[in-house]
Each structure stands twice: as structure tokens, then as C-alpha cells.
Motif scaffolding. Structure first.
Motif, mmCIF file in Angstrom:
data_model
loop_
_atom_site.group_PDB
_atom_site.id
_atom_site.type_symbol
_atom_site.label_atom_id
_atom_site.label_comp_id
_atom_site.label_asym_id
_atom_site.label_seq_id
_atom_site.Cartn_x
_atom_site.Cartn_y
_atom_site.Cartn_z
ATOM 1 N N GLY A 40 6.150 -38.268 17.088
ATOM 2 C CA GLY A 40 6.874 -37.093 17.549
ATOM 3 C C GLY A 40 8.166 -37.430 18.248
ATOM 4 O O GLY A 40 9.095 -36.618 18.287
ATOM 5 N N PHE A 41 8.266 -38.633 18.841
ATOM 6 C CA PHE A 41 9.461 -39.008 19.580
ATOM 7 C C PHE A 41 10.446 -39.807 18.738
ATOM 8 O O PHE A 41 11.643 -39.752 18.973
ATOM 9 N N GLY A 42 9.963 -40.616 17.801
ATOM 10 C CA GLY A 42 10.899 -41.460 17.093
ATOM 11 C C GLY A 42 10.227 -42.307 16.039
ATOM 12 O O GLY A 42 9.048 -42.148 15.716
ATOM 13 N N VAL A 43 11.026 -43.221 15.482
ATOM 14 C CA VAL A 43 10.583 -44.134 14.440
ATOM 15 C C VAL A 43 10.645 -45.549 14.995
ATOM 16 O O VAL A 43 11.602 -45.915 15.688
ATOM 17 N N VAL A 44 9.632 -46.365 14.702
ATOM 18 C CA VAL A 44 9.586 -47.742 15.173
ATOM 19 C C VAL A 44 9.792 -48.678 13.987
ATOM 20 O O VAL A 44 9.152 -48.526 12.943
ATOM 21 N N TYR A 45 10.698 -49.639 14.173
ATOM 22 C CA TYR A 45 10.980 -50.621 13.144
ATOM 23 C C TYR A 45 10.646 -52.015 13.658
ATOM 24 O O TYR A 45 10.803 -52.308 14.846
ATOM 25 N N LEU A 46 10.223 -52.872 12.752
ATOM 26 C CA LEU A 46 10.211 -54.297 13.033
ATOM 27 C C LEU A 46 11.636 -54.789 12.855
ATOM 28 O O LEU A 46 12.256 -54.554 11.811
ATOM 29 N N ALA A 47 12.185 -55.442 13.888
ATOM 30 C CA ALA A 47 13.583 -55.849 13.864
ATOM 31 C C ALA A 47 13.696 -57.299 14.298
ATOM 32 O O ALA A 47 12.784 -57.867 14.901
ATOM 33 N N THR A 48 14.837 -57.887 13.994
ATOM 34 C CA THR A 48 15.143 -59.256 14.401
ATOM 35 C C THR A 48 16.513 -59.269 15.051
ATOM 36 O O THR A 48 17.467 -58.693 14.513
ATOM 37 N N ALA A 49 16.619 -59.894 16.229
ATOM 38 C CA ALA A 49 17.924 -60.080 16.854
ATOM 39 C C ALA A 49 18.727 -61.036 15.978
ATOM 40 O O ALA A 49 18.275 -62.140 15.663
ATOM 41 N N THR A 50 19.920 -60.613 15.570
ATOM 42 C CA THR A 50 20.643 -61.346 14.536
ATOM 43 C C THR A 50 21.005 -62.764 14.953
ATOM 44 O O THR A 50 21.028 -63.668 14.129
ATOM 45 N N ARG A 51 21.289 -63.004 16.230
ATOM 46 C CA ARG A 51 21.686 -64.346 16.648
ATOM 47 C C ARG A 51 20.495 -65.217 17.021
ATOM 48 O O ARG A 51 20.401 -66.374 16.628
ATOM 49 N N SER A 52 19.583 -64.662 17.819
ATOM 50 C CA SER A 52 18.473 -65.485 18.313
ATOM 51 C C SER A 52 17.314 -65.574 17.340
ATOM 52 O O SER A 52 16.486 -66.473 17.431
ATOM 53 N N GLY A 53 17.221 -64.612 16.406
ATOM 54 C CA GLY A 53 16.095 -64.590 15.481
ATOM 55 C C GLY A 53 14.810 -64.087 16.104
ATOM 56 O O GLY A 53 13.748 -64.152 15.488
ATOM 57 N N GLN A 54 14.864 -63.557 17.337
ATOM 58 C CA GLN A 54 13.663 -63.096 18.027
ATOM 59 C C GLN A 54 13.134 -61.817 17.382
ATOM 60 O O GLN A 54 13.879 -60.843 17.212
ATOM 61 N N PRO A 55 11.842 -61.769 16.997
ATOM 62 C CA PRO A 55 11.282 -60.523 16.462
ATOM 63 C C PRO A 55 11.075 -59.512 17.569
ATOM 64 O O PRO A 55 10.616 -59.850 18.666
ATOM 65 N N LEU A 56 11.398 -58.262 17.291
ATOM 66 C CA LEU A 56 11.295 -57.203 18.277
ATOM 67 C C LEU A 56 10.765 -55.941 17.608
ATOM 68 O O LEU A 56 10.808 -55.800 16.387
ATOM 69 N N ALA A 57 10.272 -55.033 18.420
ATOM 70 C CA ALA A 57 9.957 -53.682 17.964
ATOM 71 C C ALA A 57 11.075 -52.780 18.456
ATOM 72 O O ALA A 57 11.352 -52.730 19.656
ATOM 73 N N LEU A 58 11.752 -52.094 17.555
ATOM 74 C CA LEU A 58 12.901 -51.270 17.918
ATOM 75 C C LEU A 58 12.575 -49.819 17.621
ATOM 76 O O LEU A 58 12.323 -49.454 16.468
ATOM 77 N N LYS A 59 12.563 -49.004 18.657
ATOM 78 C CA LYS A 59 12.244 -47.584 18.513
ATOM 79 C C LYS A 59 13.534 -46.780 18.523
ATOM 80 O O LYS A 59 14.352 -46.904 19.442
ATOM 81 N N VAL A 60 13.734 -45.969 17.499
ATOM 82 C CA VAL A 60 14.885 -45.071 17.401
ATOM 83 C C VAL A 60 14.382 -43.658 17.642
ATOM 84 O O VAL A 60 13.508 -43.166 16.920
ATOM 85 N N LEU A 61 14.903 -42.998 18.679
ATOM 86 C CA LEU A 61 14.455 -41.651 19.010
ATOM 87 C C LEU A 61 15.033 -40.645 18.020
ATOM 88 O O LEU A 61 16.167 -40.794 17.546
ATOM 89 N N GLN A 103 18.748 -56.728 12.938
ATOM 90 C CA GLN A 103 18.450 -56.518 11.530
ATOM 91 C C GLN A 103 17.125 -55.780 11.441
ATOM 92 O O GLN A 103 16.067 -56.331 11.760
ATOM 93 N N LEU A 104 17.157 -54.502 11.033
ATOM 94 C CA LEU A 104 15.939 -53.714 10.907
ATOM 95 C C LEU A 104 15.282 -54.053 9.581
ATOM 96 O O LEU A 104 15.899 -53.930 8.521
ATOM 97 N N GLN A 105 14.011 -54.461 9.637
ATOM 98 C CA GLN A 105 13.350 -54.987 8.444
ATOM 99 C C GLN A 105 12.481 -53.947 7.745
ATOM 100 O O GLN A 105 12.551 -53.767 6.545
ATOM 101 N N GLN A 106 11.620 -53.289 8.505
ATOM 102 C CA GLN A 106 10.731 -52.311 7.898
ATOM 103 C C GLN A 106 10.252 -51.343 8.957
ATOM 104 O O GLN A 106 10.266 -51.632 10.140
ATOM 105 N N GLN A 107 9.844 -50.184 8.490
ATOM 106 C CA GLN A 107 9.325 -49.172 9.402
ATOM 107 C C GLN A 107 7.874 -49.479 9.717
ATOM 108 O O GLN A 107 7.056 -49.708 8.825
ATOM 109 N N LEU A 108 7.568 -49.469 11.019
ATOM 110 C CA LEU A 108 6.193 -49.733 11.453
ATOM 111 C C LEU A 108 5.418 -48.460 11.743
ATOM 112 O O LEU A 108 4.196 -48.428 11.630
ATOM 113 N N GLY A 109 6.100 -47.425 12.181
ATOM 114 C CA GLY A 109 5.404 -46.188 12.535
ATOM 115 C C GLY A 109 6.387 -45.081 12.781
ATOM 116 O O GLY A 109 7.580 -45.299 13.025
ATOM 117 N N ARG A 110 5.884 -43.849 12.740
ATOM 118 C CA ARG A 110 6.709 -42.671 12.985
ATOM 119 C C ARG A 110 5.897 -41.693 13.811
ATOM 120 O O ARG A 110 4.720 -41.472 13.529
#
Length: 679
Positions: free
Chosen positions: A21-42, A12-19
Motif C-alpha cells: 500500500g505504501f510503495g514498491v521494494v526493489y533489490l538494488a546494488t550501490a553502483t560504486r560499492s556493489g553493496q546489495p540493498l533493499a530500496l523502497k520507492v513510495l 542499479q535496481l535489479q528486480q522487484q521484491l514486493g509491492r
């Protein structure tokens, strides 16, 4: 913050943390475990071959999560050819954020961060990986102050997508040969780290000027001008000397390995009277997961190939022989045809969009928040191995815990027992009396004479009377046996097991970083002091800041701290025995009056003759009750007698680990545990 415009199954992507030259970083949560993660989309969409190459490198990075200076990759994949990478979430931001918020940083913090980052780079280089874009924004800060290297594989992805000659990176921290179009190497990573440390010390990159209107002028200075002398700017000479070498124009003039740079920084700190910082570059080896994706080839280039070096030399000759206007034209042409980004340096020009918030994390801590100093001890290696092919919702936590084991499987013997190796040829006293095979390479070893316990990267195994009992326990870095109990050292503490069934006894003791057998239980070191485990109860023995190693001989406890202080503890009274140079990584007693300390630089200190270094190149040490020391030196077994004399002992193959029982020593070789007794 922008709302996410990208969907990744399992998150579950919650909000954009940064953008950047390579990609966009989102604060995300693993839907089952609830673990917060940083997810980078190139940003770029890759073809099938490029996706495969990127996935292979990211997969290998996932196996390096055990190292305290590498950001753990939790999962990775692509959506219609657009790659994404899920990483551990570090809310404190990067050293780049810190530099932009506070300016130049103190020598103590910068050199400690440099050692930590260099050890992370060395572990990646050992696994066949280059970073390609080391800069302040890719050095993140954990909650405990540990610096972690981030964004391995992202530069590779950008290069794979672009299908252009040259490389990716950030101009302000790129080696001269990279700016001339040469390929990346370990030497370019080392230069980038040196340039990063320079910027952190001074507040801006070495060759950047506020008056520059384009990157061309900075590129020319990087080729033409010597590194500005930090000593002339008032910085300590030992630090200036190290960074001048790290940023040498010629790759061969730089430290040969990232670990060498770490040790040079360590020496500079010692000259300045600063506490030692652990240099952790050994641990569980990287290996591809069961998905079958190929790992990058081992054996990284330590400098560009000859053709690339000649290209760099030609550009240097051109720069030296033409006027400033023409030279600027050469540099501008390079910028226009390369794939360099300004990623993370808003004040440095670029051909790509600069990062608005150039870190993994985006939101930096409040400017008024006082960040604690970087730790001088650092955590022990061992974050758990994460399979990038695993469903993100089922990804294991970053910190390992030992779950209650399933009923152990008992087999009458190894699945396909190999014929026992021939008796060990001996020099001096030892004689081989038994050989037992096991699968894998030992990460730790223990024995009481009749039973051998071996840990590999994934399990702990009990070997006795031809039988084998195993239970899955990842990331074990130490074993200790006391009566009918076995203690295993994990990344997040120590767990005691039943020595026969290998089932847990009580809970994990959090924070314990070393364990040693004691009467009725175990002794523990937890960086704050020493404690005793008896019947599931933990009692504090003595406060000892920085304690990382513990052992005992009779009623006397011996401990070592991160700064090399070795002490004895008897009846609650602490007496200093010795101060050794280097960071202790193993402490053993041999009989009632002999103590030995192995430091991270491979030196074995024998405290009986007064702290003398009796051997170098050691990787493990054990002591027997008769006062003798045994060491693994360059893969061979070495006996060290009471008078300090040494004797080599031949073994069938290279030795990996040692353990002792009374007057006996157990030697582990790949896939075999050989029991040796002293005659």
C-alpha cells in the motif's frame, strides 16, 4: 518479477521484491560499492515541505543504525518529489512471511522476538520517532536470527502525502484509539507490537475472523470486545497476562514504555524457565547530520491528547448503544475516510491495494528450510552511523571496521580550554586531583593514572600533559589499557591500538564482544568462550558458551554469560561463582576477592556478600585494587565499601562513565574527565 520502472541515481535496481500500500521494494546494488540493498520507492509524490519532513525523520533513523533491532537506513532521497529509502538487505524475510508459511509460532521464539522489537521501538522513541505501523511484515529476520524493526518513516511519508486527518497503519494491529481517529503515540506502537505477538502466537490477528466480509466487523470487535484470553487457548499464563496488558483498550492501562513491555516479556520468560534475552536500549544518541534537516521534536506523546481520547470514547459509546447494522455503518464510514491500509495482511480487507509480497524483501526462504531459533544473546549495539545525505555509492558498510588511521593530529591542548572546574566536594575518602576537558560525551573511558583515553561517538582521544591526540573511530563501546596498548571494543570485534599514537596494531579480532587488560595483552570474550590476545596472536583460553563479559584479578579470570552465570577460570578449570538475575552488561573485579556484576535492568550485584543487589538504577561500575566498588547511580557517583555500605560522592555535574587505575577512579562528565584518587 516486474522489471524496475524507476531510476535512482547511484543505484542499479535489479528486480522487484514486493509491492504494498505504501510503495514498491526493489533489490538494488550501490553502483560504486556493489553493496546489495533493499530500496523502497513510495507510491505518492510529495510536495517540497512533505519531502523535507520525511527526509528529517529518515535522517534521524539513519543515526539509529547502531541498534541490533533496527533495520539500518543506508540512504534516502526523492526523484521529482517521489521519495525512496535504501535499507540493509535481509534475505530471510519477515515474521509475517514466517507466519504465513508455517502458521503459529512457538512461545520461545515469539517472546524473544517481542523483546528485541520492543527494544528497537524504545530506542526510536528515545530519538523522538514513532513507528506508526508495527506488524509482522515490518519485523525482519537477520541471518543470525535477530529480529529487526523495519519501515520507520514510511507511514509518515504516506500520511504526509495524503494530507488527510487521521493516521496510517494496518487495521488488524491498530489500537482502538487510532481506529477512532486519534493520533499516534508511544502507546499505539506498544499496542501494535502486542497485537503482532498475539498474531504470531495464534496464527492470526486477535480480532480477525475468516467469515468477515469487510474490516468493519474487525474494527468493531477491537473497540467492543476484550482481547481473547490466550490462557484459555492453552498458552502460558505469564505470556497471556503480558499481552493482555499490551493490548488494553485504554492507553494508560498499557506498559508506559516499549522497554517496560520488553521487561515484562523477560519476566514471563523467566517464569517459564526460558533464557534471558538482552534488553539493549542505551547507546549512541541520535543527532541530525550536517545537512541541517530538523530532527523530530523530542518528547513523544504516551497517549492521545484529550480531544482524541474523547473522540474514541464517543465512538465506544456509539458502538455500545446502537444495533449491529448501524455500528457497522459507523465503521465502514471510518474506513472510507481514513488512510489505513491492509499492508501485509492479505486476508484482512482494506481500502488500499493489499501487499502482494508484503515485506521489505519479497522472496522468502524456501518453505523446507529450517530457520534457526532466535538468538538468546543478540549482537552488541553498534552498527555504524550512516549519513542519509551521503552518496549511496560511498555509504559505509553496515558492520563497522577500523581502518588504518591517518597520521594523528597532535595539538598542544584543547582548542579553547575551559577553566578547570572547582575541586570536587567530597563525602568520605575521594579527593579530586586533576581535570581535563574534551569535546563530546564519553562513550567509554580508560586511564593508567597519568593518561586518560576517552571515546566519543566519532573518535578516540588521548589526553596527557595538556596535549591531545585524536583519531576517528566510530561506535566504540569499550576501552581497555594494558601497558603501551589500548583496546577498543567495536560493533564487529576488538581492535588493539598503540596507546600513544592511537594507530592500529594488527587486525580486528572479529566476534569479540568484551575486552579486559591482562599481563602482556588482553582477555577477550566472544560468546563462544574466552581468549587471550598477546602480540597480535589470539589463543583460546576456555570454551564458555554465551560468554559476553570478562575481567581478571591476578591469575584468576572472571567471566559472565548471557544467562547471568558468573564463573572463575584458573588453570583452565571453570568454577561457577554465582547466578544473578538479569543480563550482565558489565563485570568488574575489585581486588583479588571481590566481583560485581551490573545487569541490564540497572541492578548492581555484589558477589562478596553472596550476590546481594547493593543498588539499583546503576549505569556503570568500576572496581579498584583495594576492594572498593564505584558506581554511577542516577548520574551520581557512589562508593560501595567492602561491607556493602554505600556513600554518595558529590561531583560537579552528572557522571557518565567510570574507569579505574590501581586505587584511583576516573570519572567522566560531559566535556570533562575528572581524575580522583583515594586518600
Amino acid at each position: 518479477m516486474d522489471e524496475p520502472a524507476f531510476a535512482v541515481p547511484g543505484f542499479q535496481l535489479q528486480q522487484q521484491l514486493g509491492r504494498g500500500g505504501f510503495g514498491v521494494v526493489y533489490l538494488a546494488t550501490a553502483t560504486r560499492s556493489g553493496q546489495p540493498l533493499a530500496l523502497k520507492v513510495l507510491h505518492r509524490v510529495l510536495d517540497e515541505d512533505a519531502v523535507h519532513r520525511v527526509a528529517a525523520e529518515v535522517q534521524v533513523m539513519g543515526t539509529l543504525a547502531w541498534h541490533p533491532a533496527i533495520v539500518a537506513i543506508i540512504d534516502a532521497g526523492d526523484v521529482d518529489g517521489q521519495p525512496w529509502i535504501a535499507m540493509e538487505y535481509l534475505a530471510r524475510g519477515s515474521l509475517g512471511d514466517l507466519m504465513r508459511r508455517e502458521g503459529a509460532q512457538p512461545v520461545d521464539m515469539v517472546t524473544a522476538a517481542g523483546i528485541q522489537a520492543a527494544t528497537g521501538l524504545q530506542v526510536a522513541h528515545n530519538a523522538g520517532l514513532l513507528h506508526r505501523d508495527v506488524k509482522p511484515d515490518n519485523l525482519l529476520i537477520a541471518d543470525d536470527g535477530q529480529v529487526k524493526v523495519s519501515d520507520f518513516g514510511v507511514a509518515l511519508a504516506a500520511g504526509a502525502a495524503g494530507r488527510r486527518r487521521g493516521t496510517t497503519g494496518t487495521i488488524a494491529y491498530s489500537a482502538p484509539e487510532l481506529l477512532a481517529g486519534a493520533g499516534a503515540s508511544t502507546a499505539t506502537d506498544i499496542y501494535a507490537l502486542g497485537a503482532t505477538l498475539y498474531a504470531l502466537l495464534t496464527g492470526q490477528p486477535a480480532f480477525h475472523r475468516d467469515t468477515d466480509e469487510s474490516p468493519a466487523a474487525m474494527m468493531l470487535r477491537a473497540h467492543r470486545d476484550p482481547v481473547p484470553d490466550l490462557a484459555e487457548q492453552g498458552f502460558p499464563l505469564p505470556v497471556a497476562r503480558v499481552l493482555r496488558r499490551a493490548m488494553a483498550k485504554a492507553p494508560t492501562d498499557r506498559p508506559a514504555r516499549a522497554e517496560d513491555l520488553a521487561r515484562e516479556l523477560q519476566s514471563a520468560r523467566q517464569e517459564l524457565g526460558l533464557a534471558a534475552v538482552p534488553v539493549v536500549t542505551a547507546g549512541r544518541p541520535a543527532s541530525p547530520s550536517a545537512s541541517g534537516l530538523p530532527a523530530p521534536a523530542a518528547g513523544l506523546p504516551d497517549q492521545p491528547p484529550a480531544e482524541a481520547r474523547r473522540k474514541a470514547q464517543r465512538l465506544q459509546r456509539i458502538v455500545g448503544g446502537i444495533g449491529a447494522a448501524a455500528a457497522a455503518l459507523v465503521a465502514v464510514t471510518f474506513v472510507a475516510t481514513s488512510s489505513f491500509t491492509g499492508g501485509g495482511d492479505p486476508d484482512v480487507g482494506s481500502d488500499a491495494a493489499p501487499d502482494v509480497l508484503p515485506t521489505q524483501l519479497g522472496e522468502a526462504p524456501d518453505a523446507a528450510e529450517e530457520l534457526p531459533d532466535l538468538p538468546q544473546t543478540g549482537p552488541q549495539p553498534g552498527d555504524p552511523e550512516d549519513d542519509p545525505g551521503q552518496d549511496a555509492a560511498e555509504a559505509p558498510p553496515v558492520t563497522a571496521t577500523l581502518e588504518p588511521a591517518p597520521a594523528p593530529t597532535v595539538a598542544p591542548g584543547p582548542p579553547a580550554p575551559a577553566p578547570p572546574p572547582p575541586p570536587l566536594p567530597t563525602t568520605g575518602d575521594p579527593a579530586a586531583v586533576a581535570a581535563v576537558t574534551f569535546e563530546g560525551t564519553a562513550t567509554a573511558l580508560a586511564s593508567d593514572g597519568d593518561v586518560i583515553w576517552v571515546s566519543t561517538a566519532t573518535e578516540v582521544v588521548r589526553l596527557a600533559d595538556g596535549g591531545r591526540i585524536a583519531t576517528p573511530v566510530p561506535d566504540i563501546s569499550g576501552l581497555a589499557v594494558s601497558g603501551d596498548l589500548l583496546a577498543v571494543r567495536l560493533p564487529n570485534g576488538v581492535q588493539v591500538l598503540d596507546a600513544t599514537t592511537l594507530r592500529p596494531v594488527g587486525d580486528v579480532v572479529p566476534g569479540a564482544v568484551d575486552v579486559s587488560p591482562a599481563t602482556g595483552g588482553f582477555l577477550l570474550a566472544d560468546r563462544q568462550g574466552l581468549a587471550r590476545w598477546v602480540d597480535g596472536t589470539v589463543e583460546r583460553v576456555v570454551d564458555l558458551p554465551g560468554a559476553t563479559q570478562v575481567d581478571s584479578a591476578g591469575d584468576t579470570i572472571v567471566a559472565a554469560t548471557t544467562d547471568g552465570t558468573v564463573v572463575s577460570v584458573r588453570d583452565g578449570i571453570v568454577d561457577q561463582l554465582e547466578q544473578v538475575s538479569g543480563t550482565p552488561v558489565e563485570l568488574v573485579t575489585a581486588g583479588p576477592d571481590r566481583v560485581a556484576v551490573l545487569t541490564g535492568d540497572g541492578r548492581l550485584h555484589d558477589l562478596v556478600p553472596g550476590g546481594a543487589v547493593v543498588t539499583t538504577g546503576a549505569t556503570d561500575v568500576a572496581g579498584t585494587t583495594d576492594g572498593r566498588l564505584w558506581a554511577v547511580v542516577d548520574g551520581r557517583l557512589q562508593l560501595i565499601r567492602l561491607d556493602g555500605a554505600t556513600a554518595a560522592v558529590d561531583t560537579v555535574g552528572d557522571v557518565t562513565r567510570l574507569a579505574t587505575t590501581g586505587a584511583g577512579v576516573v570519572v567522566a562528565e560531559p566535556d570533562a574527565a575528572l581524575v580522583e584518587l583515594i586518600q
